[in-house]
Design a protein around this motif. Structure first.
Motif, PDB file in Angstrom:
ATOM      1  N   LEU A 126     -27.793  25.528 -68.646  1.00  0.00           N
ATOM      2  CA  LEU A 126     -28.967  24.956 -69.310  1.00  0.00           C
ATOM      3  C   LEU A 126     -30.017  24.520 -68.300  1.00  0.00           C
ATOM      4  O   LEU A 126     -31.217  24.588 -68.584  1.00  0.00           O
ATOM      5  CB  LEU A 126     -28.542  23.776 -70.182  1.00  0.00           C
ATOM      6  N   TYR A 127     -29.578  24.068 -67.124  1.00  0.00           N
ATOM      7  CA  TYR A 127     -30.557  23.772 -66.067  1.00  0.00           C
ATOM      8  C   TYR A 127     -31.308  25.040 -65.684  1.00  0.00           C
ATOM      9  O   TYR A 127     -32.543  25.040 -65.569  1.00  0.00           O
ATOM     10  CB  TYR A 127     -29.862  23.182 -64.846  1.00  0.00           C
ATOM     11  N   GLY A 154     -33.716  26.003 -68.486  1.00  0.00           N
ATOM     12  CA  GLY A 154     -34.924  25.179 -68.466  1.00  0.00           C
ATOM     13  C   GLY A 154     -35.818  25.514 -67.301  1.00  0.00           C
ATOM     14  O   GLY A 154     -37.055  25.538 -67.427  1.00  0.00           O
ATOM     15  N   THR A 183     -32.339  18.690 -69.595  1.00  0.00           N
ATOM     16  CA  THR A 183     -31.427  19.361 -70.525  1.00  0.00           C
ATOM     17  C   THR A 183     -29.983  19.189 -70.086  1.00  0.00           C
ATOM     18  O   THR A 183     -29.103  18.897 -70.903  1.00  0.00           O
ATOM     19  CB  THR A 183     -31.763  20.858 -70.621  1.00  0.00           C
ATOM     20  N   TRP A 208     -26.864  23.140 -79.055  1.00  0.00           N
ATOM     21  CA  TRP A 208     -27.484  22.783 -77.775  1.00  0.00           C
ATOM     22  C   TRP A 208     -28.934  23.227 -77.687  1.00  0.00           C
ATOM     23  O   TRP A 208     -29.697  22.712 -76.847  1.00  0.00           O
ATOM     24  CB  TRP A 208     -26.693  23.382 -76.609  1.00  0.00           C
ATOM     25  N   LEU A 231     -31.165  20.326 -78.069  1.00  0.00           N
ATOM     26  CA  LEU A 231     -31.275  19.556 -76.833  1.00  0.00           C
ATOM     27  C   LEU A 231     -32.224  20.226 -75.851  1.00  0.00           C
ATOM     28  O   LEU A 231     -32.998  19.551 -75.154  1.00  0.00           O
ATOM     29  CB  LEU A 231     -29.894  19.409 -76.183  1.00  0.00           C
ATOM     30  N   LEU A 232     -32.178  21.549 -75.795  1.00  0.00           N
ATOM     31  CA  LEU A 232     -33.026  22.297 -74.865  1.00  0.00           C
ATOM     32  C   LEU A 232     -34.500  22.060 -75.167  1.00  0.00           C
ATOM     33  O   LEU A 232     -35.284  21.692 -74.280  1.00  0.00           O
ATOM     34  CB  LEU A 232     -32.688  23.787 -74.953  1.00  0.00           C
ATOM     35  N   TYR A 233     -34.900  22.263 -76.414  1.00  0.00           N
ATOM     36  CA  TYR A 233     -36.312  22.092 -76.757  1.00  0.00           C
ATOM     37  C   TYR A 233     -36.725  20.631 -76.725  1.00  0.00           C
ATOM     38  O   TYR A 233     -37.889  20.311 -76.433  1.00  0.00           O
ATOM     39  CB  TYR A 233     -36.593  22.708 -78.128  1.00  0.00           C
ATOM     40  N   TYR A 234     -35.818  19.723 -77.036  1.00  0.00           N
ATOM     41  CA  TYR A 234     -36.129  18.299 -76.931  1.00  0.00           C
ATOM     42  C   TYR A 234     -36.432  17.935 -75.476  1.00  0.00           C
ATOM     43  O   TYR A 234     -37.389  17.192 -75.196  1.00  0.00           O
ATOM     44  CB  TYR A 234     -34.952  17.486 -77.456  1.00  0.00           C
ATOM     45  N   ALA A 235     -35.637  18.460 -74.556  1.00  0.00           N
ATOM     46  CA  ALA A 235     -35.890  18.223 -73.129  1.00  0.00           C
ATOM     47  C   ALA A 235     -37.208  18.854 -72.702  1.00  0.00           C
ATOM     48  O   ALA A 235     -37.957  18.266 -71.903  1.00  0.00           O
ATOM     49  CB  ALA A 235     -34.731  18.779 -72.296  1.00  0.00           C
TER      50      ALA A 235
END
Length: 864
Positions: A332-333, A336, A348, A639, A642-646
Motif C-alpha cells: 500500500l505504501y 500510494g 496508507t 483496504w 483506507l487508500l483513498y482516505y489517506a
C-alpha cells in the motif's frame, strides 16, 4: 503579505480565558472531607491560583508588550510554533479522551477539564495568529485554482458518493439483512489512531525530506531506490512487530489457549485448511486422494510449505503467516507512492497497521478474521493488493509488459485461494480494451497476454484436478454446490403458485363445486432475475456500508471495545442503520475525504488512479453475486477505503504546505515519476510467466513429491505385529479382552499425526454442537489424528481424562484405539511415539466395548 500584529489580541484573549477557567474551577463542587481553605482541596487551590496568575501574566504582557522587544521573535520562533501545535493536539486528545481511558488518573479528568479547554482554545488561537503572521503564506484561492482538475474531480466524486448515500438512506438498501451470509461490518479505525498516523507521517516524512534523505530523482541506479527500500523495510518490520506482540483474545476460529501445550489451535474453517495442509505434509496429497476436495489449493499449499519449514507448533506457523501478510502495508505504501505521493503511501501503511491491530484485538467482538488466524482472507488480500498495484503500474506505463504479466499471475494465484477473484479477470480484460482506445491492436494483444498468463497460472492445478477428479475447473463443485444450490437456490427456484379455489353461488341446495381461479402465467425467468438482483444489490451496498463504517462516527476517542459495543454503533444488535445528526456528519466528512482522495488519484495518475476503486466495486459485486457480504468476506477489498482516505488526508496536507510555502518537502508530496522503460529482454516475460506457473504448481508438487508417511493398520493382524506381552501389559488388557475389542465392527486402531490436542475441564467446550470440541459434562482430551485415507479416515477423538496430560506435542506420531461414533470417536488409549513416548489411558476406566459408555460426573467433579 504585510505582517499583521495580532499578538496583543492573543494575550488579552488568553488572559480573560484563563480567568474564566479559574472561575470554572471554583464552581466545580468541592470534595467532601478534603477542604483546606474556602471549601477547596489543596490541589484545587493550586489550580485556581495557577490559572489566576496565568491570567494576570497574560494581561500584563498585553499591557507592556511594547516594552518586550524580543516578544515577537519569541512568538515567531520555530520551536515555539512546534510547542504550540503540540500543546493544541495534546489538549484535544485529553479533552475527547473518556474518563475510563485515563486509567487510575480518571478521577482527575473533571477537575482538569477547565485547564484543558483553556489550553486547547489558547493553542488554536496561537496557531491562527502564527498563520496570519507568516510572511510565507499564499492565498488559498490561488492554490486551489492551480489544482482546478482536483477540485473538479472532487465535485464529481462527491456527487456520486452523495447519490449512493441518498439511495442507502431512502431505500435502506444495504441495511436490511438478507436471510443468509449477512455478516457484521469489520472493526473500525479509532480517532486517536487516525490522528497519530497523520501527525507521525507529517513529522517523519517532513524530517526525512528536509535532511536530504531522498536522493536526486534523476538518478536511475539502485541509489534512487534505496530510500524507498529503507522505508519499506521499516514498514514491514513495524507491522510484524506490532501484529505479533499484541494480545489476541480467544476467538471462534482460534480458541484457547488450552493445556497441555497452551497454544491457540485452529477451529472450524481454520482447522479445515490447516488439516488439509498437514495431510499434504504427511504425503496424503492436497485434496486429491480418497475423494477429498480442496477449493483453496494455493492457501493449503502455502500452509503446507510453512509447516515443512517451521514444524507444527502454532507460534512459528502464525509468525510466518504474519511475516508474509506484513508485506501488505508495504504494497500500500508503494501504491500510494505511485498514484499520489510518498506522504500518501506512508499514511496508507500506517492506517492499515492500526486497522490490523484492531482486527486482532477485536476478534472476540466481531466475527471476522486476521493475520494471526489460519484463514484464507489474509493471503488473498495480499495477492489482490499485488494484482492492483501491478495492474495500475501497467495502466501508467503500458510499455512495461512485465507489470501486465505480474498482475495476471497474481490474480490467478488469488483465484486459487478464493473464488471471488475470478470475476476480476473478464472485467480486467474489458478495462484493458477500453483504456487502450483507438490503439486496438495494442489493447487486443495486451488482453490476450493477460488472459494467457492468468490461464497458465491456473493450468497445473486444473490438469491435476482433471486427472484426480475428472474436472478441469477445480472450482466447479463449489460453484454449483455452494453458490447455486445453497445460497441462490430460493431465488432461482421460486415455489409454484398455489391454485386458489372458490365456491360457486347456488340458488338451490346442491353439492359444492370448486373451480380454479384463472391467474396470469408466471414468468419464471423474470422471477429469477429479480430474485438474484434483489439479494445481490443488498449485499453490494452492504459492502459499501462496511467500508464507510471503518471510520469514526464521533469526536470522543473511545476504546475499540466501547466503540464496537456502543448501543447505537454499526455492530449493535439493535442497529438498523439510523444515525444521529452528529454521527451522520462524521461519516459524511470521512466520505468527503475519500472523494477528495479518489479525485487526487485521478488528477495525478489518470485511469490508473481509479483502478483500486474499480477493483473494489468488482470484488463487491463478486461477493454479492455469491450472496455474501461484510465481515471477513469483504476484508480483501475494504483496504481501498483506507487508500483513498489517506490520499485525501495527504492532499489536504499538501494544500496546507503550499499555503505556508513549506520548503524542501517536494520529494514526499510530489508524484514520484516512473523510471523510463528499457528494452525488455525476451527471456524476462517468459521467466516471469514460468515463475507464476511454478507458484501455481505448489499444490501439485506437494501432492506428488511427498511419499505417504503412515500405512493403514489392520487391527486383526496387530497380534502378530506387536509383542503380545508389551501390548497386554501396556494397554492393561487380557488376551480375551483384546480379541473381543477388535471383533467389534466399530472398533479401530489408527496410527497417524496428532493435531490440536486440547484438554477441556468438565463443562468446557467450543460454541459448536456437532464437533468433538463441543461442551461435555466430563473432563477430556480432544484431538484429531490424520493419516492414511485422508479426511474420510481421520480420527476426531475424545479421551476422558480426570487429570490433565503432561505433554502431547502438536504433530506428534500417535496410535489411537477406540470406537467410531456419530459426532466424534471415543478413545480408550493414546500411544505417543518417540523419545518422550507414553500411553494415555481413559479415566475413569470402562470396558472396551462399542458403543462406549461415557463418564458421569457430579457437581463435585467426581466421575465414574
Amino acid at each position: 503579505m504585510k505582517k499583521i500584529n495580532l499578538i496583543p489580541c492573543f494575550f488579552v484573549l488568553t488572559g480573560f480565558e484563563a480567568l474564566a477557567a479559574a472561575i470554572w474551577l471554583a464552581l466545580i463542587p468541592a470534595e467532601a472531607g478534603n477542604s483546606v481553605a474556602f471549601g477547596f482541596s489543596f490541589q484545587r487551590l493550586i489550580m485556581i491560583t495557577g490559572m489566576t496568575l496565568t491570567a494576570v501574566l497574560n494581561l500584563c504582557i498585553w499591557v507592556w508588550q511594547n516594552k518586550l522587544p524580543r516578544l515577537e521573535s519569541f512568538m515567531d520562533n520555530r520551536w515555539t510554533k512546534l510547542a504550540g501545535i503540540a500543546v493544541t493536539v495534546s489538549a484535544w486528545v485529553l479533552i475527547w479522551l473518556p474518563e475510563y481511558q485515563w486509567g487510575r488518573f480518571g478521577g482527575y479528568r473533571d477537575r482538569l477539564l477547565p485547564i484543558l479547554v483553556w489550553l486547547l482554545v489558547t493553542g488554536l488561537q496561537f496557531c491562527v495568529v502564527m498563520l496570519f503572521r507568516s510572511q510565507k503564506s499564499r492565498p488559498l484561492k490561488d492554490i486551489l485554482l492551480e489544482d482546478h482538475p482536483v477540485i473538479k474531480a472532487w465535485g464529481i466524486a462527491l456527487t456520486v458518493i452523495t447519490l449512493v448515500v441518498v439511495i442507502v438512506a431512502v431505500f435502506r438498501i444495504g441495511f436490511i439483512p438478507d436471510i443468509v451470509y449477512w455478516n457484521d461490518v469489520n472493526v473500525p479505525l479509532l480517532g486517536w489512531q487516525i490522528l497519530a498516523v497523520v501527525m507521525a507521517s507529517l513529522m517523519v516524512t517532513g524530517l526525512l525530506s528536509r535532511t536530504g534523505f531522498f536522493t536526486d530523482e534523476r538518478i536511475t541506479c539502485i541509489r534512487a531506490l534505496l530510500p524507498d527500500i529503507v522505508i519499506c523495510l521499516f514498514i514491514w518490520g513495524l507491522a510484524v512487530t506490532t501484529w505479533t506482540r499484541i494480545d489476541m483474545p480467544h476467538s471462534y476460529f482460534s480458541p484457547g489457549p488450552y493445556p497441555p501445550n497452551d497454544e491457540m489451535y485452529p477451529f472450524s474453517d481454520a482447522a479445515t485448511y490447516d488439516r488439509a495442509a498437514q495431510l499434504a505434509v504427511i504425503g496424503e496429497g492436497v485434496g486429491t486422494q480418497y475423494g477429498q476436495y480442496v477449493d483453496k489449493p494455493f492457501y493449503v499449499g502455502f500452509l503446507a510449505v510453512i509447516h515443512l519449514l517451521v514444524g507444527s507448533r502454532m507460534d512459528p506457523v502464525i509468525g510466518a503467516q504474519v511475516a508474509v501478510f506484513a508485506l501488505m502495508p508495504v504494497l500500500l505504501y508503494l501504491t500510494g507512492r505511485k498514484l499520489h505521493s510518498r506522504l500518501a503511501g506512508v499514511m496508507t501503511a500506517g492506517l492499515l497497521i492500526f486497522r490490523e491491530m484492531n482486527n486482532i484485538q477485536g476478534t472476540l467482538w466481531v466475527l471476522s478474521t486476521n493475520s494471526r488466524v489460519l484463514m484464507s482472507e489474509s493471503l488473498v488480500t495480499l495477492l489482490l493488493a499485488l494484482f492492483v498495484f501491478l495492474l495500475l503500474s501497467w495502466f501508467k506505463d503500458r510499455n512495461k509488459t512485465l507489470y501486465l504479466i505480474g498482475s495476471a499471475g497474481a490474480l490467478g494465484l488469488a483465484g486459487m485461494v478464493r473464488l471471488n477473484p475470478f470475476l476480476l479477470a473478464p472485467v480486467t480484460i474489458l478495462a484493458i480494451l477500453l483504456v487502450t482506445g483507438k490503439a486496438w491492436k495494442k489493447g487486443l494483444s495486451s488482453a490476450l497476454v493477460f488472459a494467457a498468463v492468468f490461464t497458465l497460472t491456473l493450468l497445473p492445478y486444473m490438469l491435476q484436478s482433471y486427472d484426480r477428479h475428472g474436472k478441469l475447473l477445480f472450482f466447479q463443485s463449489t460453484l454449483s454446490g455452494v453458490v447455486m444450490n445453497q445460497r441462490a437456490f430460493y431465488a432461482l427456484n421460486a415455489p409454484p403458485p398455489v391454485t386458489a379455489v372458490t365456491p360457486e353461488a347456488q340458488s338451490t341446495p346442491a353439492p359444492t363445486v370448486t373451480t380454479p381461479e384463472v391467474e396470469e402465467p408466471v414468468n419464471e425467468t423474470w422471477n429469477k432475475i429479480t430474485g438474484v438482483s434483489r439479494y445481490a444489490s443488498a449485499h453490494f451496498f452492504h459492502n459499501l456500508v462496511d467500508g464507510a463504517a471503518i471510520f469514526p462516527t464521533g469526536l470522543t476517542l473511545e476504546s475499540l471495545e466501547k466503540t464496537v459495543k456502543a448501543p447505537n454503533s454499526f455492530w449493535s444488535a439493535e442497529s438498523n442503520g439510523e444515525l444521529t445528526a452528529g454521527q451522520f456528519i462524521m461519516v459524511f466528512l470521512a466520505l468527503t475525504v475519500i472523494a477528495l482522495g479518489a479525485a487526487a488519484g485521478w488528477s495525478r495518475s489518470g485511469w490508473a488512479g481509479l483502478v483500486p476503486a474499480g477493483f473494489m466495486a468488482t470484488y463487491s459485486l463478486a461477493t454479492a453475486a455469491a450472496r455474501t457480504s461484510g465481515g471477513r468476506y469483504f476484508i480483501p477489498a475494504d483496504w481501498v477505503f483506507l487508500l483513498y482516505y489517506a490520499f485525501g488526508l495527504a492532499q489536504l496536507s499538501i494544500w496546507l504546505s503550499a499555503w505556508l510555502k513549506v520548503s524542501k518537502v517536494d520529494p514526499v508530496i510530489n508524484l514520484v515519476e516512473s523510471v523510463p522503460v528499457k528494452k525488455v529482454l525476451v527471456w524476462k516475460p517468459i521467466a516471469l510467466t514460468l515463475a507464476f506457473m511454478v507458484a501455481g504448481s505448489v499444490p501439485v508438487i506437494l501432492d506428488r513429491a511427498i511419499p505417504p508417511k503412515y500405512t493403514q493398520l489392520q487391527k486383526y493382524e496387530l497380534r502378530s505385529q506387536w509383542k503380545q506381552d508389551w501390548m497386554l501389559k501396556s494397554l492393561e488388557l487380557t488376551e480375551q479382552q483384546w480379541d473381543s475389542f477388535i471383533a467389534q465392527p466399530a472398533s479401530f486402531v489408527f496410527k497417524g499425526r496428532a493435531l490440536y490436542p486440547r484438554y477441556y475441564a468438565q463443562g468446557q467446550g467450543e460454541p459448536d454442537r456437532f464437533s468433538a470440541g463441543r461442551a461435555q459434562n466430563f473432563p477430556r482430551l480432544v484431538l484429531e489424528v490424520i493419516g492414511p485415507a485422508g479426511v474420510e479416515g481421520m480420527v476426531s477423538g475424545v479421551l476422558p481424562l480426570e487429570k490433565m496430560p503432561d505433554s502431547l506435542p502438536n504433530g506428534a506420531d500417535v496410535t489411537v484405539l477406540g470406537c467410531r461414533g456419530e459426532l466424534n470417536d471415543d478413545l480408550f488409549a493414546v500411544i505417543i511415539e518417540g523419545q518422550d513416548g507414553g500411553i494415555l489411558h481413559r479415566s475413569p476406566g470402562t470396558s472396551w466395548t462399542c458403543p462406549v459408555i461415557l463418564p458421569v460426573c457430579d457437581d463435585n467433579r467426581v466421575c465414574r
